[in-house]
Write an enzyme that holds these catalytic residues in place. Structure first.
Site, PDB file in Angstrom:
ATOM      1  N   GLY B  48      -3.642 -31.533   3.324  1.00  0.00           N
ATOM      2  CA  GLY B  48      -4.729 -30.820   3.982  1.00  0.00           C
ATOM      3  C   GLY B  48      -4.326 -30.059   5.232  1.00  0.00           C
ATOM      4  O   GLY B  48      -5.164 -29.394   5.841  1.00  0.00           O
ATOM      5  N   HIS B  75       9.499 -12.831  11.850  1.00  0.00           N
ATOM      6  CA  HIS B  75       9.134 -13.796  10.807  1.00  0.00           C
ATOM      7  C   HIS B  75       8.269 -14.921  11.387  1.00  0.00           C
ATOM      8  O   HIS B  75       8.423 -15.316  12.532  1.00  0.00           O
ATOM      9  CB  HIS B  75      10.400 -14.402  10.174  1.00  0.00           C
ATOM     10  CG  HIS B  75      10.999 -13.540   9.117  1.00  0.00           C
ATOM     11  ND1 HIS B  75      12.343 -13.544   8.818  1.00  0.00           N
ATOM     12  CD2 HIS B  75      10.440 -12.633   8.275  1.00  0.00           C
ATOM     13  CE1 HIS B  75      12.580 -12.681   7.836  1.00  0.00           C
ATOM     14  NE2 HIS B  75      11.449 -12.113   7.495  1.00  0.00           N
ATOM     15  N   ASP B 163      18.541 -15.294  13.128  1.00  0.00           N
ATOM     16  CA  ASP B 163      18.741 -15.160  11.688  1.00  0.00           C
ATOM     17  C   ASP B 163      19.461 -13.843  11.436  1.00  0.00           C
ATOM     18  O   ASP B 163      19.060 -12.811  11.954  1.00  0.00           O
ATOM     19  CB  ASP B 163      17.388 -15.119  10.956  1.00  0.00           C
ATOM     20  CG  ASP B 163      16.582 -16.394  11.165  1.00  0.00           C
ATOM     21  OD1 ASP B 163      16.938 -17.180  12.052  1.00  0.00           O
ATOM     22  OD2 ASP B 163      15.595 -16.568  10.437  1.00  0.00           O
ATOM     23  N   ASP B 195      23.131 -19.161  12.986  1.00  0.00           N
ATOM     24  CA  ASP B 195      22.327 -19.379  11.767  1.00  0.00           C
ATOM     25  C   ASP B 195      23.118 -20.159  10.710  1.00  0.00           C
ATOM     26  O   ASP B 195      24.221 -19.774  10.337  1.00  0.00           O
ATOM     27  CB  ASP B 195      21.948 -17.983  11.235  1.00  0.00           C
ATOM     28  CG  ASP B 195      21.086 -18.018   9.976  1.00  0.00           C
ATOM     29  OD1 ASP B 195      20.742 -19.100   9.501  1.00  0.00           O
ATOM     30  OD2 ASP B 195      20.761 -16.906   9.494  1.00  0.00           O
ATOM     31  N   ASN B 234       9.310  -7.967   4.540  1.00  0.00           N
ATOM     32  CA  ASN B 234      10.563  -7.286   4.230  1.00  0.00           C
ATOM     33  C   ASN B 234      10.334  -5.773   4.097  1.00  0.00           C
ATOM     34  O   ASN B 234      10.295  -5.200   3.017  1.00  0.00           O
ATOM     35  CB  ASN B 234      11.200  -7.852   2.968  1.00  0.00           C
ATOM     36  CG  ASN B 234      12.675  -7.484   2.880  1.00  0.00           C
ATOM     37  OD1 ASN B 234      13.083  -6.448   3.415  1.00  0.00           O
ATOM     38  ND2 ASN B 234      13.462  -8.314   2.233  1.00  0.00           N
ATOM     39  N   VAL B 365      18.093 -10.135  -2.597  1.00  0.00           N
ATOM     40  CA  VAL B 365      19.242 -10.636  -1.840  1.00  0.00           C
ATOM     41  C   VAL B 365      18.691 -11.437  -0.673  1.00  0.00           C
ATOM     42  O   VAL B 365      17.572 -11.197  -0.203  1.00  0.00           O
ATOM     43  CB  VAL B 365      20.140  -9.493  -1.309  1.00  0.00           C
ATOM     44  CG1 VAL B 365      20.812  -8.766  -2.460  1.00  0.00           C
ATOM     45  CG2 VAL B 365      19.351  -8.534  -0.442  1.00  0.00           C
ATOM     46  N   SER B 366      19.465 -12.379  -0.218  1.00  0.00           N
ATOM     47  CA  SER B 366      19.054 -13.224   0.898  1.00  0.00           C
ATOM     48  C   SER B 366      19.148 -12.451   2.210  1.00  0.00           C
ATOM     49  O   SER B 366      19.813 -11.422   2.302  1.00  0.00           O
ATOM     50  CB  SER B 366      19.956 -14.453   0.948  1.00  0.00           C
ATOM     51  OG  SER B 366      19.757 -15.172   2.145  1.00  0.00           O
ATOM     52  N   HIS B 368      20.225 -14.129   4.909  1.00  0.00           N
ATOM     53  CA  HIS B 368      21.076 -14.974   5.746  1.00  0.00           C
ATOM     54  C   HIS B 368      22.551 -14.877   5.334  1.00  0.00           C
ATOM     55  O   HIS B 368      22.870 -14.694   4.170  1.00  0.00           O
ATOM     56  CB  HIS B 368      20.611 -16.428   5.663  1.00  0.00           C
ATOM     57  CG  HIS B 368      19.229 -16.637   6.191  1.00  0.00           C
ATOM     58  ND1 HIS B 368      18.959 -16.863   7.519  1.00  0.00           N
ATOM     59  CD2 HIS B 368      18.026 -16.614   5.563  1.00  0.00           C
ATOM     60  CE1 HIS B 368      17.656 -16.994   7.687  1.00  0.00           C
ATOM     61  NE2 HIS B 368      17.062 -16.843   6.522  1.00  0.00           N
TER      62      HIS B 368
END
Lengths: 555, 555
Positions: B48, B75, B163, B195, B234, B365-366, B368
């Protein structure tokens, strides 16, 4: 040609549009055989549910037709529902030695062992089951003694791969009997039912043997105790861990109830071997130096009650993690278990262990065939019709695409749903009608008594908790004699929210006052007045929607 | 050398041993700056709960010391807790244009926009914040306008990568300013905070540009409507989708509240561009042929209320899936979301759409850095001390291993926990003491009012439901005047369990009868008698353990 007037019906009652509870009905005239009878694990929203079994209403209705249940291998998603289904439909069960060995544990737990007819078959054997003949074909998968099936019917041969991968170097015994698949292909196969689990993966699944090689590399460099977590049912994986232990002069102890059970069954039945003196009791591990010890344990999926999870949390009675320990998690997380596994890994690191897991080394291989293996099977079996099985819709669809790319016309491919009937003659196939099919939820001793309303309430309670409002009313006057009393659970921490609770009582009182005299004896109206006013008040103050349960007592 | 008597304290209040709620305190003498202030999404067992923010008690206590909050990018896990934390500690906020643009939406929603001082900085800029100087270094990540930080302190320079990935061909603007990292390395860096998210992955993360190439291939062969789901934040991914649409003569409509917000902010601020007439309103899409249309939507994680999930379930008001639609899910499932995403994929297939997802193509793609990128950063920054950040324990540990393999002695590496204080002089670093840190749960309007007891109750209620037992008692005699009444929710389907409910009433009556006269006025004893007898009875009959709530009313 009278015999071809009857049609073969293939009816999946589970295992499609889902991973789990595999079960398929083959019906011809008034004879039925069933292939596998598995369970599924509950989805996240099935709160409190222990496991899910297929709805077998159709079999219960046609009880007299059912000749046998035939098993392909001993995984839970293929045998786990048998104790429940056999209570309704007690027919002979056929399977290989290890499969039935594992089933026996389940039947024993349900006190049913003596009442079920278990019939052991060998790889390569063919048995008669009324109008059907069933041939058990040697196969390879992540559990020993797996078979594929050729089902001979009056309209043609059905090849059912069951779960498989093509392992050319299995740990024990011969590779999959590909020649037999090719022979059947030459004869002419009416229908291929083929495992779709790994259809999204390119290339080949690696041999189980590669994991043993990875174990050896790791053992060679390990100075302390080694713990290996894997699936209890993966007899060959456990065997390889034992082999490495023997090679590097370590004793082996087994940890976790299902691991102990499977190892015992596999050793008793000759599917697992260890030289005299290698296996030691978990209670004696303190007698050995860490560098002479391997523990093989359950918990590779981070299951909350499993041995490895309890070890990681320092809640295991017999095993404690110490710096210098090396833990190998020899499994990939099954979708949905990623976070549980990650938690265990973090906890083990925190306790000072080294941890080797799938992201870091090749310590696991899948038990299911990838694209190139699937192509091989399609190419040698050359079926007239194709029915992808064992997968969610995405997998079945991709498997259909793969078959189509290999040259099969789309109208000969059937992406099915459970309960749909695939009707075949020797040269036609079509979907014709449907039978009842679905999920039956098992919660404790209750089978099927938890339905949507109960789950909806559990969900509601889990999100914002509960508020109970009780008033006592004088029967003759309708006046409030006691209350309102308000009790909450899972809503707010009451001691820090006394004002809110007091305000709630006021709101209820006002709502009751507003109920006119003529509605005094209308308890429903009073309950609704309490519910509505309290719900609005609480939402305004907290933006939450707890379940509100008004109770009226009469004296 | 008086200035070096004071020490720099680096205190993470979030972002370690977890993915999410990144926030770090830098303290020197009586001055503090804070880097980032993010939220985390609730764990499965936080029933919850809407979101989780860091415990910032330490900042509230040292309110007067705090000079500023500095943001690295927009972010949620770096800015999402600001509306909550700024209520306590209203200090100036510094960030790049897009970061602050996204923050504005949040502050507006909380009605706080006018009361917060937002200060825009540029990549390459350095600002003075009391004893600290903060330089914003151009970086690349999965959101535009990301910066790394060089924090100049009296004891030395701290480099905080935030990041990042090293993208040599970003969609807009220049690549990451690696030269600046190298320059700082030459000068001498006291501490590197880096990171750790992708430290388990070998090699390099691919450039964002490769996704655009994959889009073009797909667009080239697509005959019908295209839907692309990705992370709203993004910006460059969305830009690439727009670019492909323009190239293949398609209009673009935006779907999903956060996507609409981010696209608007990014266009307004100049971070996203589309030729006149390309963007069309979602309400007008029926005017265009499917082959001339692209929808860009939220829901790439299968979030239950997101646009794509509702579209897949045929519950979206404006968009319906039709055969011929092509859906591209341009994201990988975040751990924990695998099953949700899979459900959406299955549903889309069922509705007749083609679906392209991560298992099938390089459409994501990431954001990081992988191992080789991390090695590059370590090698050019050459810090004296290293503090891996942004990861669960496994990631921090692997990152520590990586640094050690690159030659850093273990005693210069600090795998930290939130609340721990890393104390630095110009040539020493050690962990010294701790401050309060942890999770604050946000549920509706309640911040921190849901604690362990409430969660434990929600968990209990969610597993086996609830049974309320009410009796009314005469105050003077102690005799039962009404009841027992039994109400259950989330336990069994009552209509099919009337016998069980009736038996439960009998059990309660017996338990009450057994309470001797002298205990009649001991309500606690009566409640316990009801609870214990009912619990045992229910467990025996059902193997379930519902919550039992006895309520006694007095008249």
């Amino acid at each position: 040609m009278a015999k071809n007037k009857k049609k073969l019906k293939v009816i999946p009652l589970g295992g499609l549009q889902e991973i789990g509870k595999n079960i398929t009905v083959f019906e011809y005239g008034d004879e039925i055989i069933v292939v596998d009878c598995g369970l599924a694990f509950p989805e996240d929203e099935m709160l409190g549910i222990d496991l899910v079994i297929p709805d077998t209403t159709y079999l219960a209705k046609n009880k007299d037709k059912v000749k046998a249940i035939v098993l392909t291998h001993g995984h839970e998603d293929h045998i786990g529902a048998l104790p429940y289904v056999l209570k309704d439909i007690n027919v002979p069960v056929y399977g290989t030695k290890l499969t039935l060995g594992l089933l026996q544990y389940k039947l024993e737990e349900h006190g049913m062992l003596s009442s079920v007819s278990l019939n052991t078959v060998k790889q390569g054997q063919t048995i008669d089951l009324g109008v059907f003949k069933v041939e058990f074909i040697r196969s390879t998968h992540s559990i020993a003694d797996t078979v594929a099936l050729a089902i001979y019917t009056p309209v043609g041969i059905v090849v059912h791969t069951a779960d498989f991968k093509i392992d050319y170097t299995p740990i024990e015994g011969e590779p999959m009997d590909l020649a037999r698949f090719a022979e059947l292909g030459k004869k002419g196969v009416l229908l291929l039912m083929c495992d779709s689990t790994n259809v999204e993966r390119e290339g080949y699944t690696m041999s189980e043997k590669t994991v043993g090689e990875a174990f050896e590399d790791i053992f060679m460099n390990a100075g302390g105790r080694i713990l290996i977590a894997t699936f209890a049912s993966n007899v060959h994986r456990v065997q390889q861990a034992i082999n490495s232990a023997v090679k590097f002069n370590r004793k082996v102890a087994i940890c976790g109830r299902s691991m102990v059970n499977v190892v015992k069954a596999a050793m008793d039945l000759g599917y697992m071997h260890a030289p005299e003196g290698v296996m030691v009791d978990i209670d004696t591990i303190h007698k050995y130096n860490p560098e002479n010890l391997v523990l093989i344990t359950t918990g590779s999926q981070g299951e909350p009650m499993s041995a490895l999870t309890r070890i990681a949390a320092s809640e295991h009675k017999k095993v404690e993690i110490a710096p210098g320990d090396l833990v190998i998690i020899s499994a990939n997380p099954i979708p949905g278990n990623e976070k549980l596994v990650s938690r265990v890994i973090n906890e083990l690191f925190r306790k000072g262990a080294e941890v080797i897991y799938e992201a870091l080394a090749d310590i696991h291989v899948s038990g299911h065939a990838c694209q190139e293996e699937l192509k091989l099977i399609h190419s040698i079996v050359k079926p007239k019709f194709f029915f992808p099985v064992h997968g969610e819709h995405r997998h079945l669809k991709q498997h259909a695409n793969l078959a189509h790319k290999l040259g099969m016309p789309n109208e000969r491919i059937f992406v099915m749903e459970i309960g749909k009937v695939l009707e075949l003659t020797s040269d036609t196939a079509k979907i014709s009608g449907s039978v009842p099919a679905g999920k039956v939820l098992v919660d404790g001793l209750g089978v099927g008594d938890v339905g949507n309303i109960v789950l909806r309430d559990r969900k509601h309670l889990s999100q914002d908790g509960l508020i109970v409002v009780v008033i006592t009313i004088e029967g003759d006057t309708g006046n409030v004699a006691a209350g309102p009393d308000i009790i909450s659970r899972g809503f707010v921490y009451v001691r820090e929210s006394e004002d809110l609770m007091e305000n709630m009582r006021e709101v209820v009182k006002k709502a009751l006052d507003k109920c006119e005299d003529k509605r005094k004896n209308d308890w429903g109206a009073r309950k609704n007045a309490i519910k509505d006013s309290l719900r609005d008040f609480i939402y305004e103050k907290t933006k939450r929607k707890p379940m509100i349960l008004p109770i009226i007592m009469e004296v």
